[in-house]
Design an enzyme around this catalytic site. Structure first.
Site, PDB file in Angstrom:
ATOM      1  N   ASP A   8      -1.737 -12.668   8.285  1.00 25.01           N
ATOM      2  CA  ASP A   8      -0.801 -11.572   8.481  1.00 25.01           C
ATOM      3  C   ASP A   8      -0.747 -10.816   7.144  1.00 25.01           C
ATOM      4  OD1 ASP A   8       1.399 -10.045   9.544  1.00 25.01           O
ATOM      5  OD2 ASP A   8       2.720 -11.283   8.305  1.00 25.01           O
TER       6      ASP A   8
ATOM      7  N   ARG B 154       6.366  -1.191  15.017  1.00 21.17           N
ATOM      8  CA  ARG B 154       7.334  -0.156  14.631  1.00 21.17           C
ATOM      9  C   ARG B 154       8.183   0.265  15.835  1.00 21.17           C
ATOM     10  NH1 ARG B 154       4.416   4.806  12.071  1.00 21.17           N
ATOM     11  NH2 ARG B 154       3.222   3.083  11.164  1.00 21.17           N
TER      12      ARG B 154
ATOM     13  N   SER C 166      -2.601  -8.104  11.632  1.00 19.36           N
ATOM     14  CA  SER C 166      -1.305  -7.505  11.295  1.00 19.36           C
ATOM     15  C   SER C 166      -0.859  -6.499  12.352  1.00 19.36           C
ATOM     16  CB  SER C 166      -1.440  -6.783   9.948  1.00 19.36           C
ATOM     17  OG  SER C 166      -0.340  -5.920   9.738  1.00 19.36           O
ATOM     18  N   ALA C 167       0.450  -6.363  12.498  1.00 16.28           N
ATOM     19  CA  ALA C 167       1.013  -5.369  13.421  1.00 16.28           C
ATOM     20  C   ALA C 167       1.055  -3.981  12.792  1.00 16.28           C
ATOM     21  CB  ALA C 167       2.434  -5.781  13.800  1.00 16.28           C
ATOM     22  N   SER C 168       0.796  -3.913  11.502  1.00 18.77           N
ATOM     23  CA  SER C 168       1.013  -2.653  10.789  1.00 18.77           C
ATOM     24  C   SER C 168      -0.107  -1.637  11.016  1.00 18.77           C
ATOM     25  CB  SER C 168       1.134  -2.912   9.294  1.00 18.77           C
ATOM     26  OG  SER C 168       1.202  -1.684   8.609  1.00 18.77           O
TER      27      SER C 168
ATOM     28  N   ASN D  88      -0.358   0.678   8.850  1.00 15.62           N
ATOM     29  CA  ASN D  88      -0.620   1.072   7.459  1.00 15.62           C
ATOM     30  C   ASN D  88      -1.470   0.033   6.721  1.00 15.62           C
ATOM     31  OD1 ASN D  88       1.134   3.472   7.478  1.00 15.62           O
ATOM     32  ND2 ASN D  88       2.795   2.001   7.708  1.00 15.62           N
TER      33      ASN D  88
END
Ligand code: BG6
Ligand code: MG
Length: 218
Positions: free
Chosen positions: A9, A49, A114-116, A118
């Site tokens: 992560d 998000r 990762s969920a990001s 960015n």
């Protein structure tokens, strides 16, 4: 040599960005008259998000239009990115680089999970992008953790069976996602919060090379 898939992560595991997500959400929530505490913040960790904003609005019992929703998401991200723009490699968490180098030296496949959205930008900022064989992030998946999609996709890209994957996670949602992907979950953080993980360490300085070698040779 045995090969396992090591999936990391990003936020709160590789870099100390969880605090920036917290600050940015806190400020945004305040601007619409909602407050939330550290315990509630644990529920935002690892979560996309969109899902994070939905949760905050639920806590505040607030309904808004789709346009307002989109505007708030983009305001939160602008605020978050203002913190990110000042980041450098001093914000890599302790012994993360050492762990990555150890795994690279042992020729183990490494992916981000990762969920990001960015993620690439952050990895570039801290000069770690090149260490990964695969990057799977919020742009590649449609289901947020605790759904296992992000980790299953990483396993597929690395061409490693799910049972041979090891996931490092700092969030409850992420540990659940790793467990339901049938992978070995290693919680990084608080024992009480991450109790569903197969193993828990406060940070990478607590993880020995022997422990990793045993995982590789299992
Ligand atoms: C996760 C964070 O890694 O990414 C969450 O733990 C965050 O807090 C999520 O909401 C999505 O990140 P971003 O950068 O796309 O807003
Ligand atoms: Mg995280």
């Amino acid at each position: 040599m045995n090969k396992k898939g090591f999936i990391f992560d990003l936020d709160g595991v590789i870099v100390d960005t969880a605090k920036y997500h917290f600050l940015a959400w806190k400020q945004l929530a305040k601007s619409i008259g909602i407050d939330f505490n550290h315990e509630q913040n644990e529920q935002l960790k690892g979560v996309s998000r969109v899902r994070s904003l939905e949760k905050i609005l639920e806590w505040g019992n607030k309904e808004i239009s789709r346009d307002q929703f989109m505007a708030l998401m983009s305001r939160k991200n602008d605020e978050y990115l203002s913190y990110i723009s000042k980041m450098n490699d001093s914000e890599i968490l302790p012994d993360v680089s050492k762990m990555l180098d150890f795994l690279i030296n042992k020729q183990q496949p490494i992916s981000l999970g990762s969920a990001s959205k960015n993620a690439r930008q952050i990895l570039k900022k801290v000069s770690l992008l090149e260490k990964f064989n695969a990057i799977v992030d919020g742009n590649d998946v449609s289901k947020a953790k605790p759904d296992p999609e992000v980790f299953l996709t990483a396993a597929k890209v690395l061409e490693i069976e799910t049972k041979d994957c090891i996931v490092f996670e700092d969030s409850v949602a992420g540990v659940k996602a790793a467990n339901s992907a049938n992978m070995i979950s290693i919680g990084i953080g608080d024992k009480d919060v991450l109790r569903e993980a197969n193993y828990i360490f406060s940070d990478f300085t607590e993880i020995s090379e022997d422990f990793i070698e045993q995982l590789i040779n299992k």
